[in-house]
Design a protein around this motif. Structure first.
Motif, PDB file in Angstrom:
ATOM      1  N   GLY A 147      -4.135   0.228   4.777  1.00  0.00           N
ATOM      2  CA  GLY A 147      -5.315  -0.531   4.378  1.00  0.00           C
ATOM      3  C   GLY A 147      -6.224   0.341   3.534  1.00  0.00           C
ATOM      4  O   GLY A 147      -5.861   1.465   3.164  1.00  0.00           O
ATOM      5  N   THR A 148      -7.417  -0.148   3.272  1.00  0.00           N
ATOM      6  CA  THR A 148      -8.304   0.549   2.338  1.00  0.00           C
ATOM      7  C   THR A 148      -8.743   1.927   2.829  1.00  0.00           C
ATOM      8  O   THR A 148      -9.153   2.755   2.026  1.00  0.00           O
ATOM      9  N   LYS A 149      -8.643   2.186   4.125  1.00  0.00           N
ATOM     10  CA  LYS A 149      -9.028   3.505   4.640  1.00  0.00           C
ATOM     11  C   LYS A 149      -7.866   4.492   4.615  1.00  0.00           C
ATOM     12  O   LYS A 149      -8.027   5.635   5.031  1.00  0.00           O
ATOM     13  N   GLY A 150      -6.703   4.066   4.119  1.00  0.00           N
ATOM     14  CA  GLY A 150      -5.524   4.922   4.143  1.00  0.00           C
ATOM     15  C   GLY A 150      -5.156   5.568   2.831  1.00  0.00           C
ATOM     16  O   GLY A 150      -4.040   6.059   2.658  1.00  0.00           O
ATOM     17  N   GLU A 151      -6.084   5.593   1.889  1.00  0.00           N
ATOM     18  CA  GLU A 151      -5.808   6.165   0.560  1.00  0.00           C
ATOM     19  C   GLU A 151      -5.314   7.613   0.625  1.00  0.00           C
ATOM     20  O   GLU A 151      -4.596   8.065  -0.256  1.00  0.00           O
ATOM     21  N   ASP A 158       5.774   8.113  -2.470  1.00  0.00           N
ATOM     22  CA  ASP A 158       6.197   7.799  -3.835  1.00  0.00           C
ATOM     23  C   ASP A 158       5.566   6.497  -4.301  1.00  0.00           C
ATOM     24  O   ASP A 158       5.235   6.340  -5.468  1.00  0.00           O
ATOM     25  N   HIS A 159       5.422   5.556  -3.364  1.00  0.00           N
ATOM     26  CA  HIS A 159       4.747   4.281  -3.632  1.00  0.00           C
ATOM     27  C   HIS A 159       3.854   3.995  -2.437  1.00  0.00           C
ATOM     28  O   HIS A 159       4.291   4.119  -1.289  1.00  0.00           O
ATOM     29  N   LEU A 160       2.605   3.597  -2.692  1.00  0.00           N
ATOM     30  CA  LEU A 160       1.684   3.262  -1.613  1.00  0.00           C
ATOM     31  C   LEU A 160       1.101   1.878  -1.851  1.00  0.00           C
ATOM     32  O   LEU A 160       0.448   1.630  -2.862  1.00  0.00           O
ATOM     33  N   PHE A 161       1.351   0.986  -0.895  1.00  0.00           N
ATOM     34  CA  PHE A 161       0.798  -0.368  -0.915  1.00  0.00           C
ATOM     35  C   PHE A 161      -0.462  -0.360  -0.048  1.00  0.00           C
ATOM     36  O   PHE A 161      -0.382  -0.112   1.152  1.00  0.00           O
ATOM     37  N   VAL A 162      -1.613  -0.609  -0.670  1.00  0.00           N
ATOM     38  CA  VAL A 162      -2.887  -0.596   0.046  1.00  0.00           C
ATOM     39  C   VAL A 162      -3.407  -2.030   0.138  1.00  0.00           C
ATOM     40  O   VAL A 162      -3.870  -2.596  -0.859  1.00  0.00           O
TER      41      VAL A 162
END
Length: 197
Positions: A147-151, A158-162
């Motif tokens: 989620g938004t706190k996991g940046e 390699d890929h991050l879905f937020v």
């Protein structure tokens, strides 16, 4: 927002899903993840999925979609939820600590060319971060869902879905929507590739 808690939850969920579908960056990330998964499975590699709590259940759900089927009849593909082997989980937690329950399994089961899917709504779970580090050290591709706190996970993935929210249930709903979309895209791409041979 409605005073009716059920209506309010529906509205919150709809808002999260709407933000996700309106984000070109998030859609591009989802397409990139689908391509990476397609390439890995086409090459005979496997997916390893991890998460805690509700995210553990989501990891198991997606592993089942990959091994079984999503919507179409086709061969089973390799996917393992590392959340399901109670003997491994309890032995590793007992001998090495809970932080290592996934990292140790990644070390034993993952091979270069595989993909580690790491689901964590907070982005701060020590056992998830340890597994991502192990995967990275082994040359295993890493995909994060948060989620938004996991940046802060971005450096390990390699890929991050937020998911565009910090509300845990809505994050999980957005993750499942995205992962189902990825399953659909991967299934269609691999079936088409098989027919083209």
């Amino acid at each position: 927002m409605s005073q009716d808690r059920i209506v309010a939850h529906f509205q919150s969920s709809l808002a999260g899903l709407t933000k996700a579908v309106q984000s070109n960056e998030l859609l591009a990330t989802t397409h990139a993840i689908a391509r990476a998964v397609t390439d890995a499975l086409k090459a005979g590699n496997k997916l390893l999925l991890i998460g805690n709590g509700g995210s553990a259940a989501d990891a198991q759900h997606i592993a089942a979609e990959v091994v079984g089927r999503y919507k179409q009849e086709r061969p089973g593909w390799a996917a393992i939820a590392l959340t399901t082997d109670t003997s491994a989980l309890t032995a590793i937690a007992n001998d090495y600590g809970f932080e290592q329950v996934f990292a140790r399994q990644v070390q034993g089961l993952a091979r270069r060319g595989d993909i580690l899917f790491a689901l964590t709504t907070s982005g701060r779970s020590p056992n998830i971060l340890a597994a991502l580090k192990t995967a990275r050290d082994m040359g295993v591709a890493t995909i994060g869902f948060t989620g938004t706190k996991g940046e802060s996970m971005r450096a390990a993935c390699d890929h991050l879905f937020v998911a565009p929210t910090d509300d845990t249930p809505v994050i999980q709903q957005v993750h499942m929507m995205a992962m189902h979309a990825i399953c659909d895209e991967v299934e269609q791409a691999l079936i088409s590739a098989t027919k083209a041979k």
